[in-house]
Design an enzyme around this catalytic site. Structure first.
Site, PDB file in Angstrom:
ATOM      1  N   ASP A   1       1.545   3.594  -5.271  1.00 29.21           N
ATOM      2  CA  ASP A   1       1.603   4.996  -5.699  1.00 29.21           C
ATOM      3  C   ASP A   1       3.069   5.444  -5.600  1.00 29.21           C
ATOM      4  O   ASP A   1       3.833   5.301  -6.555  1.00 29.21           O
ATOM      5  CB  ASP A   1       0.656   5.820  -4.818  1.00 29.21           C
ATOM      6  CG  ASP A   1       0.585   7.273  -5.255  1.00 29.21           C
ATOM      7  OD1 ASP A   1       1.166   7.620  -6.290  1.00 29.21           O
ATOM      8  OD2 ASP A   1      -0.068   8.079  -4.566  1.00 29.21           O
TER       9      ASP A   1
ATOM     10  N   ARG B   1     -15.206   1.768  -0.059  1.00 28.43           N
ATOM     11  CA  ARG B   1     -14.582   0.449  -0.279  1.00 28.43           C
ATOM     12  C   ARG B   1     -15.565  -0.536  -0.891  1.00 28.43           C
ATOM     13  O   ARG B   1     -15.172  -1.454  -1.605  1.00 28.43           O
ATOM     14  CB  ARG B   1     -14.083  -0.141   1.044  1.00 28.43           C
ATOM     15  CG  ARG B   1     -12.912   0.586   1.669  1.00 28.43           C
ATOM     16  CD  ARG B   1     -12.343  -0.274   2.798  1.00 28.43           C
ATOM     17  NE  ARG B   1     -11.530   0.484   3.744  1.00 28.43           N
ATOM     18  CZ  ARG B   1     -10.251   0.781   3.577  1.00 28.43           C
ATOM     19  NH1 ARG B   1      -9.620   0.380   2.499  1.00 28.43           N
ATOM     20  NH2 ARG B   1      -9.585   1.461   4.490  1.00 28.43           N
TER      21      ARG B   1
HETATM   22  P1  IMP Z   1       2.302   4.338  -1.529  1.00 32.97           P
HETATM   23  O1  IMP Z   1       3.054   4.036  -0.261  1.00 32.97           O
HETATM   24  O2  IMP Z   1       2.385   5.809  -1.883  1.00 32.97           O
HETATM   25  O3  IMP Z   1       2.681   3.462  -2.684  1.00 32.97           O
HETATM   26  O4  IMP Z   1       0.777   4.183  -1.209  1.00 32.97           O
HETATM   27  C1  IMP Z   1       0.135   2.987  -1.125  1.00 32.97           C
HETATM   28  C2  IMP Z   1      -1.113   3.131  -0.303  1.00 32.97           C
HETATM   29  O5  IMP Z   1      -1.703   4.450  -0.431  1.00 32.97           O
HETATM   30  C3  IMP Z   1      -2.140   2.171  -0.838  1.00 32.97           C
HETATM   31  O6  IMP Z   1      -2.031   0.905  -0.222  1.00 32.97           O
HETATM   32  C4  IMP Z   1      -3.437   2.895  -0.552  1.00 32.97           C
HETATM   33  O7  IMP Z   1      -3.869   2.581   0.753  1.00 32.97           O
HETATM   34  C5  IMP Z   1      -3.101   4.371  -0.644  1.00 32.97           C
HETATM   35  N1  IMP Z   1      -3.405   4.936  -1.987  1.00 32.97           N
HETATM   36  C6  IMP Z   1      -2.550   5.401  -2.908  1.00 32.97           C
HETATM   37  N2  IMP Z   1      -3.210   5.853  -4.001  1.00 32.97           N
HETATM   38  C7  IMP Z   1      -4.520   5.642  -3.753  1.00 32.97           C
HETATM   39  C8  IMP Z   1      -5.740   5.884  -4.513  1.00 32.97           C
HETATM   40  O8  IMP Z   1      -5.759   6.385  -5.656  1.00 32.97           O
HETATM   41  N3  IMP Z   1      -6.894   5.521  -3.906  1.00 32.97           N
HETATM   42  C9  IMP Z   1      -6.952   4.958  -2.671  1.00 32.97           C
HETATM   43  N4  IMP Z   1      -5.862   4.712  -1.933  1.00 32.97           N
HETATM   44  C10 IMP Z   1      -4.657   5.055  -2.471  1.00 32.97           C
END
Ligand code: IMP
Length: 178
Positions: A102, A164
């Site tokens: 994300d 999940r």
């Molecule tokens: P980042 O550090 O913002 O890239 O987030 C990554 C982590 O956030 C992922 O490994 C997920 O655990 C969680 N995450 C981000 N977007 C989603 C989503 O749409 N659904 C579920 N988990 C998410």
């Protein structure tokens, strides 16, 4: 659970078809090598189980468990390691297997952390990528699907540790978390 889902984004068949393609690509790219597939728990658990079965060259597997501080839907990028790697990664070809990128902050943290173990090469395979959420530039070699900025659950992905076990990837109704 199903009543909390507004739409199915990818069904089981679509997921398995795409993962088969990823497995074929990885098998080709790492031909003659034995990469270490490093699954990031818990979100990538289902993805890992299917991905490793679609790879036709020898692999070793390992698991890391992390949790990220922040609310249930947004990662802060401040990551806590709950379970560290067991395999010695020095000189190995490592492929991080993640559920979703994300902001990219968690992946950036992980890549920096694994780089310190002196792998021969380091690549990343993510099931889902949300390009509009990226806050930093982080390279990903293998991407299952690119998705819009929706909160998705299922196939390993959770909201507050639930959903999940859904076999598909679906959009969570906003009323569940608002
Ligand atoms: P980042 O550090 O913002 O890239 O987030 C990554 C982590 O956030 C992922 O490994 C997920 O655990 C969680 N995450 C981000 N977007 C989603 C989503 O749409 N659904 C579920 N988990 C998410």
């Amino acid at each position: 659970m199903i009543q909390d889902i507004s739409a199915i984004m990818f069904d089981e068949r679509q997921i398995h078809t795409r993962i088969k393609e990823l497995g074929e690509q990885i098998s080709k790219d790492y031909c003659g090598k034995t990469p270490v597939l490093l699954c990031i728990l818990k979100g990538a658990s289902m993805f890992m189980a299917d991905l490793m079965r679609s790879i036709t060259i020898p692999v070793e597997i390992d698991f890391m468990a992390i949790s990220s501080y922040g609310d249930s839907r947004k990662s802060s990028g401040v990551v806590q390691i709950k379970k560290d790697v067991d395999v010695n990664l020095d000189g190995r070809h490592v492929i991080i297997v993640e559920d979703i990128v994300d902001t990219g902050l968690s992946l950036k943290y992980l890549k920096d952390y694994i780089s310190k173990h002196n792998p021969n090469s380091l690549a990343t395979c993510v099931l889902l990528d949300k390009p509009s959420g990226h806050k930093i530039e982080v390279s990903v070699e293998y991407i299952g699907f690119q998705v819009a900025n929706e909160f998705v659950v299922g196939y390993g992905l959770d909201y507050a540790q639930k959903y999940r076990n859904l076999p598909f990837i679906g959009i969570l109704k906003e009323e569940v978390y608002s």
